[in-house]
Design an enzyme around this catalytic site. Structure first.
Site, PDB file in Angstrom:
ATOM      1  N   CYS A 287       3.127 -72.582   7.280  1.00 32.15           N
ATOM      2  CA  CYS A 287       3.854 -71.317   7.262  1.00 32.15           C
ATOM      3  C   CYS A 287       2.825 -70.188   7.320  1.00 32.15           C
ATOM      4  O   CYS A 287       1.614 -70.432   7.211  1.00 32.15           O
ATOM      5  CB  CYS A 287       4.643 -71.198   5.975  1.00 32.15           C
ATOM      6  SG  CYS A 287       3.560 -71.185   4.543  1.00 32.15           S
TER       7      CYS A 287
ATOM      8  N   HIS B 270      -1.118 -77.983  -0.573  1.00 32.42           N
ATOM      9  CA  HIS B 270      -0.747 -79.317  -1.061  1.00 32.42           C
ATOM     10  C   HIS B 270      -0.877 -80.328   0.067  1.00 32.42           C
ATOM     11  O   HIS B 270       0.111 -80.847   0.557  1.00 32.42           O
ATOM     12  CB  HIS B 270       0.691 -79.315  -1.571  1.00 32.42           C
ATOM     13  CG  HIS B 270       0.838 -78.561  -2.844  1.00 32.42           C
ATOM     14  ND1 HIS B 270       0.119 -78.860  -3.966  1.00 32.42           N
ATOM     15  CD2 HIS B 270       1.611 -77.521  -3.167  1.00 32.42           C
ATOM     16  CE1 HIS B 270       0.442 -78.038  -4.931  1.00 32.42           C
ATOM     17  NE2 HIS B 270       1.341 -77.202  -4.468  1.00 32.42           N
TER      18      HIS B 270
ATOM     19  N   HIS C 116      -0.063 -69.662  -3.808  1.00 30.79           N
ATOM     20  CA  HIS C 116       0.849 -69.693  -4.962  1.00 30.79           C
ATOM     21  C   HIS C 116       0.656 -68.527  -5.927  1.00 30.79           C
ATOM     22  O   HIS C 116       1.537 -68.251  -6.742  1.00 30.79           O
ATOM     23  CB  HIS C 116       0.612 -70.951  -5.802  1.00 30.79           C
ATOM     24  CG  HIS C 116       1.103 -72.199  -5.171  1.00 30.79           C
ATOM     25  ND1 HIS C 116       2.229 -72.250  -4.386  1.00 30.79           N
ATOM     26  CD2 HIS C 116       0.645 -73.469  -5.248  1.00 30.79           C
ATOM     27  CE1 HIS C 116       2.412 -73.491  -4.006  1.00 30.79           C
ATOM     28  NE2 HIS C 116       1.475 -74.246  -4.496  1.00 30.79           N
TER      29      HIS C 116
ATOM     30  N   CYS D  79       0.256 -65.309  -1.295  1.00 28.69           N
ATOM     31  CA  CYS D  79       1.187 -64.994  -0.202  1.00 28.69           C
ATOM     32  C   CYS D  79       1.958 -63.701  -0.530  1.00 28.69           C
ATOM     33  O   CYS D  79       2.386 -63.518  -1.679  1.00 28.69           O
ATOM     34  CB  CYS D  79       2.159 -66.152  -0.030  1.00 28.69           C
ATOM     35  SG  CYS D  79       3.429 -65.799   1.188  1.00 28.69           S
TER      36      CYS D  79
ATOM     37  N   GLU E 174       3.297 -71.556  -9.012  1.00 25.20           N
ATOM     38  CA  GLU E 174       3.857 -70.273  -8.565  1.00 25.20           C
ATOM     39  C   GLU E 174       4.732 -69.656  -9.669  1.00 25.20           C
ATOM     40  O   GLU E 174       4.679 -68.447  -9.934  1.00 25.20           O
ATOM     41  CB  GLU E 174       4.684 -70.475  -7.291  1.00 25.20           C
ATOM     42  CG  GLU E 174       5.205 -69.155  -6.753  1.00 25.20           C
ATOM     43  CD  GLU E 174       6.295 -69.347  -5.705  1.00 25.20           C
ATOM     44  OE1 GLU E 174       6.039 -70.029  -4.694  1.00 25.20           O
ATOM     45  OE2 GLU E 174       7.391 -68.806  -5.912  1.00 25.20           O
TER      46      GLU E 174
ATOM     47  N   ASN F  62       8.027 -77.123  -1.253  1.00 23.04           N
ATOM     48  CA  ASN F  62       8.894 -76.803  -0.110  1.00 23.04           C
ATOM     49  C   ASN F  62       9.197 -78.053   0.709  1.00 23.04           C
ATOM     50  O   ASN F  62      10.285 -78.189   1.264  1.00 23.04           O
ATOM     51  CB  ASN F  62       8.281 -75.662   0.719  1.00 23.04           C
ATOM     52  CG  ASN F  62       7.145 -76.106   1.586  1.00 23.04           C
ATOM     53  OD1 ASN F  62       7.360 -76.606   2.672  1.00 23.04           O
ATOM     54  ND2 ASN F  62       5.913 -75.967   1.103  1.00 23.04           N
TER      55      ASN F  62
ATOM     56  N   SER G  19       2.908 -76.807   4.237  1.00 25.52           N
ATOM     57  CA  SER G  19       1.494 -77.140   4.070  1.00 25.52           C
ATOM     58  C   SER G  19       1.118 -78.396   4.866  1.00 25.52           C
ATOM     59  O   SER G  19       0.108 -79.033   4.591  1.00 25.52           O
ATOM     60  CB  SER G  19       1.182 -77.331   2.586  1.00 25.52           C
ATOM     61  OG  SER G  19       2.152 -78.161   1.982  1.00 25.52           O
TER      62      SER G  19
END
Ligand code: SF4
Length: 284
Positions: free
Chosen positions: A13, A41, A73, A95, A125, A221, A263
């Site tokens: 992303c 990750h 994170h 981010c 996070e 995610n 990731s």
């Protein structure tokens, strides 16, 4: 012949790309640094960085280098203060979506709301977001946990971990409303990239026989994508590498969907696609 379909977005992303670019830029400038936690990750990517002298540390005090990279994170503000007190420089790869969650949590607490963070307590996070609420408020993952809170007559502010499923957040918000709080203010801190990927995974899973999700087991995610895939695809699998693929997963399958988390390197997803195609032709 078996057909393998990929969605439009199936790899890093923008937040992860940004973190990796920042890291590479500093490496190219000849600057060595440590990363506070794994930069992403993904075990393969972390290993590549380690080979180049970039160490993963758990605490700022462990670093022997001049700079410390904060991954996408983010971290709580006391960790930033700790790094500064050690006279080290920060490479901040937090981010922007996570920064928005920090600012939203801080604002809600400053305005007197009791903060509810929808997410996983132990996720880095979420620990960072809670830090910006100065320890106030609480973290809940499921609507059942809301019954333990006493929210009647309170002003309740809600944010979520960026990768939470919309349906999960909605369930928690509805459970909070049932407690008759004085006021509820929800700030949407879900990341739009995650939302697009979750929607694309749902649509893809609806039209395939088998769905394969590729990514690190610790990636939140990617785990969410797997949860969605399982709901819609009759057969869904979560793997870290093409080596885990089993020919029997694809027996009688005509269409297979493959996607990766935020990731997951593109090359890992493409290798899975290629291997499934080989399996369908009788090899591996
Ligand atoms: S998944 Fe979203 S919030 Fe997380 S790093 Fe990527 S873009 Fe940022």
């Amino acid at each position: 012949m078996l057909k393998v379909i990929l969605p439009d977005e199936y790899s890093f992303c923008f937040g992860v790309e940004r973190a990796l670019e920042l890291a590479k830029k500093h490496m190219n400038d000849g600057e060595l640094f440590d990363t506070l936690g794994e930069i992403i990750h993904n075990p393969h990517v972390v290993k590549e960085f380690e080979k180049k002298g970039i160490k993963v540390i758990k605490k700022p005090e462990e670093s022997k280098k001049r700079k410390i990279l904060i991954r996408s994170h983010g971290v709580p503000p006391d960790v930033i203060e700790k790094i500064k007190s050690l006279k080290k420089e920060i490479i901040d790869a937090t981010c922007p979506f996570v920064k928005h969650a920090h600012e939203s949590a801080k604002k809600l607490v400053e305005e007197g709301y009791f903060l509810v963070i929808v997410g996983k307590k132990e996720h880095p996070e979420v620990i960072g977001i809670q830090g910006y609420a100065h320890g106030k408020g609480c973290v809940v993952l499921k609507r059942e946990e809301v019954s333990k809170l006493h929210l009647r007559g309170k002003k309740v502010g809600i944010v979520s971990q960026t990768t939470m499923l919309l349906s999960n957040v909605q369930e928690v918000v509805n459970a909070i409303l049932l407690q008759n709080p004085k006021e509820v203010r929800y700030i949407n801190t879900r990341c739009s990239t995650t939302e697009r990927r979750q929607n694309a995974t749902r649509e893809l899973a609806k039209k395939v026989d088998v769905m394969v999700i590729v990514g690190g087991r610790h990636s939140s995610n990617t785990n969410r994508l797997y949860e969605i895939a399982k709901e819609y695809a009759p057969r869904a699998y979560f793997i870290e590498s093409y080596k885990e693929l089993k020919p029997e997963w694809f027996l009688n399958a005509k269409v297979v969907g493959v996607t990766g988390g935020a990731s997951t390197p593109k090359v890992d997803v493409l290798k899975v696609k290629e291997t499934i195609e080989k399996i369908s032709q009788g090899g591996k």
